[in-house]
Design an enzyme around this catalytic site. Structure first.
Site, PDB file in Angstrom:
ATOM      1  N   PHE A   2      37.982  40.229  38.432  1.00 46.37           N
ATOM      2  CA  PHE A   2      37.355  41.304  37.277  1.00 46.37           C
ATOM      3  C   PHE A   2      35.767  40.949  37.581  1.00 46.37           C
ATOM      4  O   PHE A   2      35.066  41.774  37.502  1.00 46.37           O
ATOM      5  CB  PHE A   2      37.669  40.816  35.898  1.00 46.37           C
ATOM      6  N   ARG A  62      38.154  24.061  36.340  1.00 46.83           N
ATOM      7  CA  ARG A  62      37.595  24.460  35.264  1.00 46.83           C
ATOM      8  C   ARG A  62      37.083  23.490  34.164  1.00 46.83           C
ATOM      9  O   ARG A  62      36.170  23.676  33.354  1.00 46.83           O
ATOM     10  CB  ARG A  62      38.721  25.391  34.722  1.00 46.83           C
ATOM     11  N   SER A  71      40.832  30.281  28.331  1.00 44.93           N
ATOM     12  CA  SER A  71      41.410  30.010  29.781  1.00 44.93           C
ATOM     13  C   SER A  71      40.647  29.407  30.712  1.00 44.93           C
ATOM     14  O   SER A  71      40.890  28.243  31.176  1.00 44.93           O
ATOM     15  CB  SER A  71      41.884  31.021  30.264  1.00 44.93           C
ATOM     16  N   HIS A 129      39.909  31.332  39.117  1.00 43.49           N
ATOM     17  CA  HIS A 129      40.912  32.075  39.682  1.00 43.49           C
ATOM     18  C   HIS A 129      40.873  32.726  40.781  1.00 43.49           C
ATOM     19  O   HIS A 129      41.532  33.946  40.910  1.00 43.49           O
ATOM     20  CB  HIS A 129      41.800  33.089  38.276  1.00 43.49           C
ATOM     21  N   ASP A 147      50.595  35.620  38.499  1.00 40.89           N
ATOM     22  CA  ASP A 147      50.271  36.786  38.106  1.00 40.89           C
ATOM     23  C   ASP A 147      50.294  37.765  38.817  1.00 40.89           C
ATOM     24  O   ASP A 147      50.052  39.026  38.582  1.00 40.89           O
ATOM     25  CB  ASP A 147      48.823  36.507  37.634  1.00 40.89           C
ATOM     26  N   GLU A 199      33.407  43.462  31.643  1.00 42.03           N
ATOM     27  CA  GLU A 199      32.873  42.702  32.609  1.00 42.03           C
ATOM     28  C   GLU A 199      31.295  43.169  33.247  1.00 42.03           C
ATOM     29  O   GLU A 199      30.430  42.273  33.220  1.00 42.03           O
ATOM     30  CB  GLU A 199      33.466  42.629  33.819  1.00 42.03           C
ATOM     31  N   ARG A 201      42.112  28.473  40.468  1.00 38.93           N
ATOM     32  CA  ARG A 201      43.010  28.017  39.148  1.00 38.93           C
ATOM     33  C   ARG A 201      43.662  26.663  39.112  1.00 38.93           C
ATOM     34  O   ARG A 201      43.636  25.902  38.061  1.00 38.93           O
ATOM     35  CB  ARG A 201      44.124  29.134  38.909  1.00 38.93           C
TER      36      ARG A 201
END
Lengths: 275, 317
Positions: free
Chosen positions: B86, B13, B40, B112, B120, B61, B170
């Site tokens: 998503f 990221r 994030s 992710h 999660d 989205e 992630r």
């Protein structure tokens, strides 16, 4: 810039020509969507022959106004309008839905003048927002128009987009709803009630106008009013009749997606031209 | 070799954010869209630097992809980014009809991906995204191995017109490449030459493949290690060459083996030079909550799993 605006008095004639194209091309194709094409004729005539700044010789002109047909099943009215405006030859209309034709069942980028492939419902308003945002970034004064079906409003993405456009203060965006009251399975108010529709858009912070979608003067006046909004998007709820102009199609959900046969169309076209 | 070096860990990221900042300064057409995950994913750094070219659409989205399509149609190069659960999870239709079909310059970067997301749980993990994206015409599908390759491949996506699906993971992961690697979209990178078996990996599994190669070397098995960062278009010529040279392939991926890298390698070799292929990956199951390393072990996504598959494959010949 090509002068595409025609005298107000000639707009009605354009509408008749486009209606006859729609019927003839659907009869030739033996499939397609007459109802929602015929209900939107005057809306497209008002845009392409009066309001919009565009040039059929330069479909990629960066400063052009953009028209997004979100209810892509109304492809026949778009293709017929683009042909009348000079984007594609009128003779090509008979290739609708045929193998190797540019004129697909739902519009796509093969056709000059088509801004967005609107086959899957619910996406067009989002795409129009993207175009309007780009116009603001580039400090261009072009306007973006999106035509939505009323049945299409069932799609959740429409309301995501409805929330976003006022957030981004898109005064350069006008949505038009073809409020013909019918979707594939029946009446919109039975399948998924939309009323109070104007209140919904007002609650989402849109500038809301309602017009008779067959009254060219009303449609054009609403488009002009929309242009005066600096920082707020406008939605024009255009009250229409599905299948307008063909008595047996009007108000009949069966003609959402059923093509008329050639003999019937021949008689219809003769009577339209004689009116 | 790697085992002796101090392993540098870094985040994909961060690399994404750095790449976007640099591209944003080079090219005014770059715009970035977020869906309430930009802090994030760190695209918020782009928002801070270029507020006029960043659009947060909220948790919407499908709308984000549609807006990106409109921006691309008006000449922009949108990078859209959120969690892979998503995007593509909630917007296959918009990706298919509004982006891929008209072949637009929209770059979808999902973070992710896979099960390495961790605690999660299954709702936020993806095993199916790669297969779904690979099956859509026009889309290029990219899984970088680490932060340095993420940076390079994001830049490559800017240079290459057309739609991309770039899938990141992630956790901070060991750097496979110490400096700016020379990677090209559509070309695999052979990281280590070998003769007995080939290990073709993508994403975070590339590092596991390198570790597996070292273990195999201790047992006198010479493994060719390949970073297949581009799943589509697949570098079929090189992969068939690798099949010819080694006679057997282990694929390693952090997603369902149905429709992923193993499938792609099988599609490319089966008609021209079929060799046995052993697929290391998620075996058609959802993930669950747990720590990154625990999950990778439970779902068979470690260097040990690759070693086991490679030895079995070599022994069977």
């Amino acid at each position: 810039m090509e002068q595409t605006q025609i005298p107000f008095g000639m707009l009605l004639q354009k509408a008749v020509r486009i209606r006859t194209h729609i019927l003839e091309m659907l009869a030739e194709a033996k499939s397609g969507h007459p109802g929602g094409s015929l209900s939107a004729v005057e809306i497209l005539v008002s845009l392409y022959f009066y309001k919009m700044r565009h040039d059929p010789k330069r479909p990629d002109w960066p400063d052009r106004d953009r028209f997004v047909l979100s209810k892509g099943h109304a492809a026949p009215v778009l293709f017929a309008t683009l042909a009348e405006a000079g984007y594609i030859p009128i003779s090509e209309l008979k290739t609708l839905r045929k193998l190797n034709s540019r004129l697909q069942g739902h519009p796509d980028h093969r056709v000059p003048g088509v801004e967005f492939p609107g086959g899957s419902l619910g996406i067009g308003l989002s795409a129009a927002i993207g175009m309007a945002l780009a116009g603001k970034i580039d400090k261009k004064d072009y306007r973006v128009y999106a035509l939505l079906g009323d049945g299409e409003l069932d799609e959740g993405e429409t309301w995501e987009a409805a929330m976003a456009a006022p957030k981004f203060k898109l005064g350069n965006l006008t949505a038009i709803i073809d409020r013909n009251g019918i979707q594939q399975d029946g009446l919109t108010e039975q399948i998924m009630p939309m009323e109070p529709l104007a209140y919904k858009w007002k609650a989402f912070n849109w500038h809301v106008l309602e017009v008779d979608g067959f009254d060219l003067r009303q449609v054009i006046e609403a488009l002009e009013k929309a242009e005066n909004m600096r920082n707020r998007p406008t939605v024009i709820i255009a009250h229409t009749v599905k299948g307008k102009g063909v008595s047996f199609m009007e108000w009949d959900p069966a003609y959402h997606g059923k093509a008329p046969d050639k003999d019937t169309v021949k008689k219809l076209v003769e009577s339209m031209r004689n009116q | 070799m790697l085992g002796l070096m101090l392993v540098q860990m870094s985040s994909m990221r961060d690399a994404l954010a750095e790449a976007l900042l640099e591209l944003g300064s080079k090219d005014q057409r770059i715009v970035v869209l977020g869906a309430d995950t930009s802090v994030s994913i760190k695209t918020s750094l782009f928002a801070d630097r270029y507020p006029d070219r960043f659009f947060n659409v909220g948790i919407a989205e499908a709308n984000m992809i549609g807006i990106a399509a409109g921006l691309a149609l008006a000449g922009k190069i949108p990078y859209v980014s959120t969690y892979s659960a998503f995007v593509p999870g909630k917007c296959l239709d918009q990706i298919r009809n509004a982006v891929a079909y008209p072949n637009l310059d929209v770059k979808i970067v999902s973070s992710h991906g896979g099960v390495s997301v961790g605690p999660d749980g299954a709702s936020h993990q993806t095993v199916e995204d790669v297969a779904a994206m690979r099956a859509i015409p026009h889309l290029r599908v990219i899984l970088p191995a680490d932060a340095p390759s993420t940076r390079v491949l994001i830049e490559e996506s800017w240079r290459t017109p057309g739609p991309f699906y770039i899938r990141l993971s992630r956790p901070s992961v060991p750097e496979v490449y110490s400096s700016r690697p020379d990677l090209k979209v559509g070309h695999v990178k052979v990281l280590k030459e070998g003769t007995d078996v080939a290990i073709i990996a993508c994403g975070v599994m590339v590092n596991a493949a390198l570790e597996a190669g070292e273990s195999l070397a201790k047992e006198k098995i010479s493994a060719e290690i390949v970073d297949c960062h581009t799943l589509k278009p697949l570098d079929a010529d090189t992969i068939v060459g690798v099949a010819r040279k080694t006679g057997g392939i282990v694929t390693a991926e952090e997603q369902n083996i149905i429709g992923g890298l193993g499938s792609a390698v099988a599609e490319s070799t089966s008609s021209s030079y079929p060799v046995p292929i052993s697929m290391v990956g998620v075996r058609d199951t959802f993930g669950e909550s747990g720590e990154y390393k625990e999950l990778m072990a439970k779902y068979g996504l470690t260097s040990k799993d690759i070693v086991r598959a490679a030895k079995k494959l070599v022994a069977s010949r």
